[in-house]
Design a protein around this motif. Structure first.
Motif, PDB file in Angstrom:
ATOM      1  N   UNK A  63       1.001  -0.977   0.091  1.00  0.00           N
ATOM      2  CA  UNK A  63       0.201   0.333  -0.333  1.00  0.00           C
ATOM      3  C   UNK A  63       1.237   1.292   0.063  1.00  0.00           C
ATOM      4  N   UNK A  64       1.882   1.508   0.671  1.00  0.00           N
ATOM      5  CA  UNK A  64       2.260   2.520   0.604  1.00  0.00           C
ATOM      6  C   UNK A  64       3.507   2.837  -0.840  1.00  0.00           C
ATOM      7  N   UNK A  65       3.833   1.357  -1.165  1.00  0.00           N
ATOM      8  CA  UNK A  65       4.714   1.797  -2.657  1.00  0.00           C
ATOM      9  C   UNK A  65       3.985   2.513  -3.512  1.00  0.00           C
ATOM     10  N   UNK A  66       2.542   1.542  -3.849  1.00  0.00           N
ATOM     11  CA  UNK A  66       1.442   2.270  -4.270  1.00  0.00           C
ATOM     12  C   UNK A  66       1.112   4.481  -4.045  1.00  0.00           C
ATOM     13  N   UNK A  67       1.053   4.333  -3.254  1.00  0.00           N
ATOM     14  CA  UNK A  67       0.924   5.464  -2.632  1.00  0.00           C
ATOM     15  C   UNK A  67       1.752   6.834  -2.950  1.00  0.00           C
ATOM     16  N   UNK A  68       2.989   5.715  -2.978  1.00  0.00           N
ATOM     17  CA  UNK A  68       4.063   6.426  -2.969  1.00  0.00           C
ATOM     18  C   UNK A  68       4.892   7.173  -4.007  1.00  0.00           C
ATOM     19  N   UNK A  69       4.942   9.203  -4.476  1.00  0.00           N
ATOM     20  CA  UNK A  69       4.677   9.732  -5.328  1.00  0.00           C
ATOM     21  C   UNK A  69       6.518   9.376  -5.549  1.00  0.00           C
ATOM     22  N   UNK A  70       7.307  10.061  -4.500  1.00  0.00           N
ATOM     23  CA  UNK A  70       9.128  10.035  -4.829  1.00  0.00           C
ATOM     24  C   UNK A  70       9.447   8.411  -5.639  1.00  0.00           C
ATOM     25  N   UNK A  71       9.971   8.289  -6.394  1.00  0.00           N
ATOM     26  CA  UNK A  71      10.145   7.028  -7.343  1.00  0.00           C
ATOM     27  C   UNK A  71      11.457   6.517  -7.380  1.00  0.00           C
ATOM     28  N   UNK A  72      12.767   6.991  -6.215  1.00  0.00           N
ATOM     29  CA  UNK A  72      12.966   6.286  -5.602  1.00  0.00           C
ATOM     30  C   UNK A  72      12.661   5.550  -4.147  1.00  0.00           C
ATOM     31  N   UNK A  73      12.201   5.826  -3.097  1.00  0.00           N
ATOM     32  CA  UNK A  73      11.500   5.752  -2.136  1.00  0.00           C
ATOM     33  C   UNK A  73      10.668   4.313  -2.927  1.00  0.00           C
ATOM     34  N   UNK A  74       9.583   4.640  -3.883  1.00  0.00           N
ATOM     35  CA  UNK A  74       8.911   3.457  -4.165  1.00  0.00           C
ATOM     36  C   UNK A  74       9.977   2.581  -4.348  1.00  0.00           C
ATOM     37  N   UNK A  75      10.648   2.213  -5.812  1.00  0.00           N
ATOM     38  CA  UNK A  75      11.267   1.307  -5.660  1.00  0.00           C
ATOM     39  C   UNK A  75      11.972   0.473  -4.858  1.00  0.00           C
ATOM     40  N   UNK A  76      12.212   1.547  -3.797  1.00  0.00           N
ATOM     41  CA  UNK A  76      13.039   0.526  -2.707  1.00  0.00           C
ATOM     42  C   UNK A  76      11.923  -0.088  -1.726  1.00  0.00           C
ATOM     43  N   UNK A  77      10.741   0.792  -1.403  1.00  0.00           N
ATOM     44  CA  UNK A  77       9.256  -0.362  -0.839  1.00  0.00           C
ATOM     45  C   UNK A  77       9.365  -1.107  -1.480  1.00  0.00           C
ATOM     46  N   UNK A  78       9.100  -1.349  -2.649  1.00  0.00           N
ATOM     47  CA  UNK A  78       9.245  -2.609  -3.648  1.00  0.00           C
ATOM     48  C   UNK A  78       9.984  -3.716  -3.305  1.00  0.00           C
ATOM     49  N   UNK A  79      10.884  -3.201  -3.777  1.00  0.00           N
ATOM     50  CA  UNK A  79      11.758  -4.434  -3.205  1.00  0.00           C
ATOM     51  C   UNK A  79      12.509  -4.556  -2.039  1.00  0.00           C
ATOM     52  N   UNK A  80      11.810  -4.243  -0.921  1.00  0.00           N
ATOM     53  CA  UNK A  80      12.456  -4.164   0.196  1.00  0.00           C
ATOM     54  C   UNK A  80      11.585  -5.826   1.191  1.00  0.00           C
ATOM     55  N   UNK A  81      10.596  -6.682   0.569  1.00  0.00           N
ATOM     56  CA  UNK A  81      10.217  -7.801   0.770  1.00  0.00           C
ATOM     57  C   UNK A  81      11.508  -8.389   0.595  1.00  0.00           C
ATOM     58  N   UNK A  82      11.418  -8.604  -0.624  1.00  0.00           N
ATOM     59  CA  UNK A  82      12.362  -9.561  -0.954  1.00  0.00           C
ATOM     60  C   UNK A  82      13.577  -9.685  -0.286  1.00  0.00           C
ATOM     61  N   UNK A  83      14.729  -7.934  -0.080  1.00  0.00           N
ATOM     62  CA  UNK A  83      15.852  -7.644  -0.022  1.00  0.00           C
ATOM     63  C   UNK A  83      15.999  -8.091   1.917  1.00  0.00           C
ATOM     64  N   UNK A  84      14.861  -8.123   2.362  1.00  0.00           N
ATOM     65  CA  UNK A  84      14.544  -8.502   3.881  1.00  0.00           C
ATOM     66  C   UNK A  84      14.323  -9.665   4.216  1.00  0.00           C
ATOM     67  N   UNK A  85      14.255 -10.455   2.490  1.00  0.00           N
ATOM     68  CA  UNK A  85      14.186 -12.059   3.472  1.00  0.00           C
ATOM     69  C   UNK A  85      12.691 -12.481   3.677  1.00  0.00           C
ATOM     70  N   UNK A  86      11.597 -11.501   3.094  1.00  0.00           N
ATOM     71  CA  UNK A  86      10.217 -11.639   4.028  1.00  0.00           C
ATOM     72  C   UNK A  86       9.538 -12.747   2.427  1.00  0.00           C
ATOM     73  N   UNK A  87       9.899 -12.518   1.702  1.00  0.00           N
ATOM     74  CA  UNK A  87       9.310 -13.178   0.472  1.00  0.00           C
ATOM     75  C   UNK A  87      10.377 -13.789  -0.756  1.00  0.00           C
ATOM     76  N   UNK A  88      10.446 -14.408  -0.847  1.00  0.00           N
ATOM     77  CA  UNK A  88      10.858 -15.139  -2.070  1.00  0.00           C
ATOM     78  C   UNK A  88      11.838 -15.132  -3.435  1.00  0.00           C
ATOM     79  N   UNK A  89      10.473 -14.582  -3.673  1.00  0.00           N
ATOM     80  CA  UNK A  89      11.143 -14.071  -4.869  1.00  0.00           C
ATOM     81  C   UNK A  89      11.138 -12.609  -4.982  1.00  0.00           C
ATOM     82  N   UNK A  90      12.103 -12.276  -5.966  1.00  0.00           N
ATOM     83  CA  UNK A  90      12.325 -10.726  -6.363  1.00  0.00           C
ATOM     84  C   UNK A  90      11.152 -10.144  -7.327  1.00  0.00           C
TER      85      UNK A  90
END
Length: 99
Positions: A63-90
């Protein structure tokens, strides 16, 4: 019952922002070894959440990623679950977060 506590998105956003800061700061701002240890600690805690809480956290991040206007923060939010080990697929087009 759906958790609608407004504090959850705020805290989730703060967790992501702290990791983003640690990931992007210069060596003279934060010791690199300390930054890595802190990011690993965050990931360790998040991966040990009960599944219901982990699912809620992932939903909030999405939800935060979808609402984020800053492209860099949006990309970080989208990548965070994989990078932190919460999901297995990037997610496609991601890869910036390194929690």
């Amino acid at each position: 019952m759906t958790d609608t506590d407004p504090l959850v998105p705020v805290l989730a956003g703060l967790v992501v922002d702290v990791v983003w800061f640690l990931d992007s700061c210069e060596d003279d701002e934060v010791d690199p070894d300390s930054a890595v240890k802190m990011m690993e600690s965050v990931s360790w805690v998040l991966t040990r959440l009960p599944q219901v809480q982990r699912d809620r956290f992932l939903t909030v991040l999405n939800d935060l990623a979808e609402a984020e206007q800053d492209l860099d923060r949006r990309e970080f939010l989208e990548a965070f679950p994989f990078a932190s080990g919460l999901v297995e697929e990037e997610p496609e087009g991601s890869g910036r977060a390194e929690a």
